[in-house]
Design a protein around this motif. Sequence first.
Motif, short mmCIF file in Angstrom:
data_model
loop_
_atom_site.label_atom_id
_atom_site.label_comp_id
_atom_site.label_asym_id
_atom_site.label_seq_id
_atom_site.Cartn_x
_atom_site.Cartn_y
_atom_site.Cartn_z
N ASP A 1 47.56 37.88 55.23
CA ASP A 1 46.24 37.82 54.58
C ASP A 1 46.22 36.74 53.48
O ASP A 1 45.16 36.22 53.16
N THR A 2 47.37 36.51 52.89
CA THR A 2 47.42 35.67 51.68
C THR A 2 48.22 34.38 51.86
O THR A 2 48.41 33.65 50.89
N CYS A 3 48.70 34.17 53.08
CA CYS A 3 49.48 32.95 53.37
C CYS A 3 48.89 32.27 54.61
O CYS A 3 48.37 32.95 55.49
N ARG A 4 49.01 30.95 54.70
CA ARG A 4 48.82 30.29 56.00
C ARG A 4 50.20 30.07 56.60
O ARG A 4 51.05 29.43 55.97
N LEU A 5 50.37 30.61 57.81
CA LEU A 5 51.67 30.57 58.49
C LEU A 5 51.44 30.00 59.88
O LEU A 5 50.69 30.58 60.67
N PHE B 1 41.13 35.43 61.89
CA PHE B 1 39.95 36.28 61.60
C PHE B 1 38.84 35.45 60.96
O PHE B 1 37.68 35.50 61.40
N ARG B 2 39.19 34.68 59.90
CA ARG B 2 38.16 33.90 59.19
C ARG B 2 37.39 33.00 60.15
O ARG B 2 36.19 32.83 60.03
N ARG B 3 38.11 32.40 61.10
CA ARG B 3 37.51 31.37 61.97
C ARG B 3 37.22 31.85 63.39
O ARG B 3 36.97 31.04 64.29
N ALA C 1 45.08 22.13 54.00
CA ALA C 1 44.35 23.05 54.87
C ALA C 1 43.21 23.66 54.07
O ALA C 1 43.16 23.49 52.84
N GLY C 2 42.33 24.36 54.76
CA GLY C 2 41.32 25.18 54.11
C GLY C 2 40.50 24.43 53.07
O GLY C 2 40.02 23.32 53.32
N SER C 3 40.34 25.06 51.90
CA SER C 3 39.45 24.49 50.88
C SER C 3 39.99 23.16 50.33
O SER C 3 39.22 22.32 49.88
N PHE C 4 41.31 22.96 50.38
CA PHE C 4 41.88 21.68 49.91
C PHE C 4 41.43 20.54 50.83
O PHE C 4 40.98 19.49 50.36
N VAL D 1 49.62 27.94 46.07
CA VAL D 1 50.60 26.86 46.24
C VAL D 1 50.41 26.28 47.63
O VAL D 1 50.27 27.02 48.61
N ARG D 2 50.37 24.95 47.69
CA ARG D 2 50.12 24.27 48.97
C ARG D 2 51.23 23.27 49.28
O ARG D 2 51.62 22.50 48.41
N ASN D 3 51.68 23.29 50.52
CA ASN D 3 52.64 22.30 51.02
C ASN D 3 52.00 21.33 52.00
O ASN D 3 52.44 20.20 52.15
N ASP E 1 50.40 27.19 53.01
CA ASP E 1 49.96 27.49 51.64
C ASP E 1 49.92 29.00 51.47
O ASP E 1 50.07 29.74 52.44
N PHE E 2 49.75 29.44 50.24
CA PHE E 2 49.66 30.89 49.98
C PHE E 2 49.08 31.13 48.60
O PHE E 2 49.01 30.21 47.78
N LYS E 3 48.67 32.37 48.38
CA LYS E 3 48.08 32.79 47.11
C LYS E 3 48.93 33.88 46.49
O LYS E 3 49.33 34.83 47.18
N LEU F 1 44.14 35.40 37.44
CA LEU F 1 44.26 34.07 38.05
C LEU F 1 44.75 34.23 39.48
O LEU F 1 45.66 35.03 39.73
N GLU F 2 44.16 33.49 40.41
CA GLU F 2 44.74 33.39 41.75
C GLU F 2 45.54 32.10 41.74
O GLU F 2 45.02 31.03 41.44
N VAL F 3 46.82 32.24 42.02
CA VAL F 3 47.73 31.09 41.94
C VAL F 3 48.02 30.65 43.37
O VAL F 3 48.65 31.39 44.13
N GLY G 1 32.77 33.87 42.57
CA GLY G 1 33.37 33.24 43.75
C GLY G 1 34.71 32.58 43.46
O GLY G 1 35.05 31.55 44.06
N ASP G 2 35.49 33.16 42.55
CA ASP G 2 36.85 32.68 42.24
C ASP G 2 36.89 31.16 42.00
O ASP G 2 37.58 30.43 42.72
N PRO G 3 36.18 30.65 40.98
CA PRO G 3 36.14 29.19 40.79
C PRO G 3 37.50 28.58 40.41
O PRO G 3 38.27 29.18 39.66
P1 TMP Z 1 41.91 28.19 50.64
O1 TMP Z 1 42.38 26.97 51.37
O2 TMP Z 1 40.77 28.89 51.30
O3 TMP Z 1 41.64 27.90 49.18
O4 TMP Z 1 43.11 29.25 50.67
C1 TMP Z 1 44.37 28.92 50.15
C2 TMP Z 1 45.34 30.06 50.40
O5 TMP Z 1 44.99 31.20 49.65
C3 TMP Z 1 45.41 30.52 51.85
O6 TMP Z 1 46.77 30.76 52.17
C4 TMP Z 1 44.64 31.80 51.89
C5 TMP Z 1 44.79 32.35 50.50
N1 TMP Z 1 43.61 33.03 50.00
C6 TMP Z 1 43.70 34.35 49.60
O7 TMP Z 1 44.76 34.95 49.66
N2 TMP Z 1 42.58 34.95 49.11
C7 TMP Z 1 41.38 34.32 49.01
O8 TMP Z 1 40.40 34.92 48.57
C8 TMP Z 1 41.31 32.95 49.44
C9 TMP Z 1 40.01 32.20 49.35
C10 TMP Z 1 42.45 32.35 49.92
#
Ligand code: TMP
Length: 239
Positions: A197-201, A215-217, A98-101, A93-95, A175-177, A89-91, A128-130
């Motif tokens: 890589d795994t947080c938005r800061l 990098f993504r954008r 942003a992004g996909s939300f 958390v969003r405050n 947010d972060f994963k 599971l990718e967990v 694609g990590d649904p």
């Molecule tokens: P998202 O808005 O693209 O769903 O991303 C939410 C958060 O998860 C963001 O902080 C980036 C992180 N993330 C990963 O660590 N790995 C991933 O594959 C994706 C899509 C997002």
Amino acid sequence: MEKQELLYEGKAKKVYRTDDPQLYIIDYKDDATAFNGLKKGTIGGKGIINNQMSNRLMQMLEREGIPTHFVQELSERQALVRKVSIVPLEVIVRNIAAGSFSKRYGVVEGMALETPVVELSYKNDALGDPLLNDDHALALKLATRQELDIIRSMALKINALLQQFWAECGVTLVDFKLEFGKTDDGRIILADEISPDTCRLWDTATGKKLDKDRFRRDLGDVEAAYEEVMNRLVAHAQH
Ligand code: TMP
């Protein structure tokens, strides 16, 4: 501790066995991917920053009562960690939206959320990590009810701790994963990494993105942003 055979190579890290069956070595790479591997590149020095940042944040979380896989920093790019089997599971958390939300719910990036949101995705690159909910996770036997409850409460506690920590660095945790692992004796502990890589800061003062979204954008200054946010963390530790 000697590195033995390569167990697994992911997009940003390699995992090696050691001579102790309960310990693995993580080796952080400078490789970066986005959009499920569609976009590829390198971020110079990222592996060093992600290793050191993740190790420091996990030590802080341990001091606050969160069990993690972290054991010891071995070198610039390598950490010794407890062996776990990763809960698939990718967990997230969003405050702040942003992004996909923001995309999914049609809300502007930067909108503060009324309460933190915990989201689960099925960790499965081929699909694609649904996104999924607790019922999906239970039905697919990805975790038990008890494990889902522990993961949710740990994720929210980690959020509160990281949010405060980053606030003290002048950084907003958007947010972060997280990924969790199960030890041989069935305990759930925090695994994987906590890094840009795994947080938005976001720089609280200017709103500047200090994470992998650069990098993504294609926003430029990617390396400088990773260095900036690492420097903030190091400066915090010296107070
Ligand atoms: P998202 O808005 O693209 O769903 O991303 C939410 C958060 O998860 C963001 O902080 C980036 C992180 N993330 C990963 O660590 N790995 C991933 O594959 C994706 C899509 C997002």
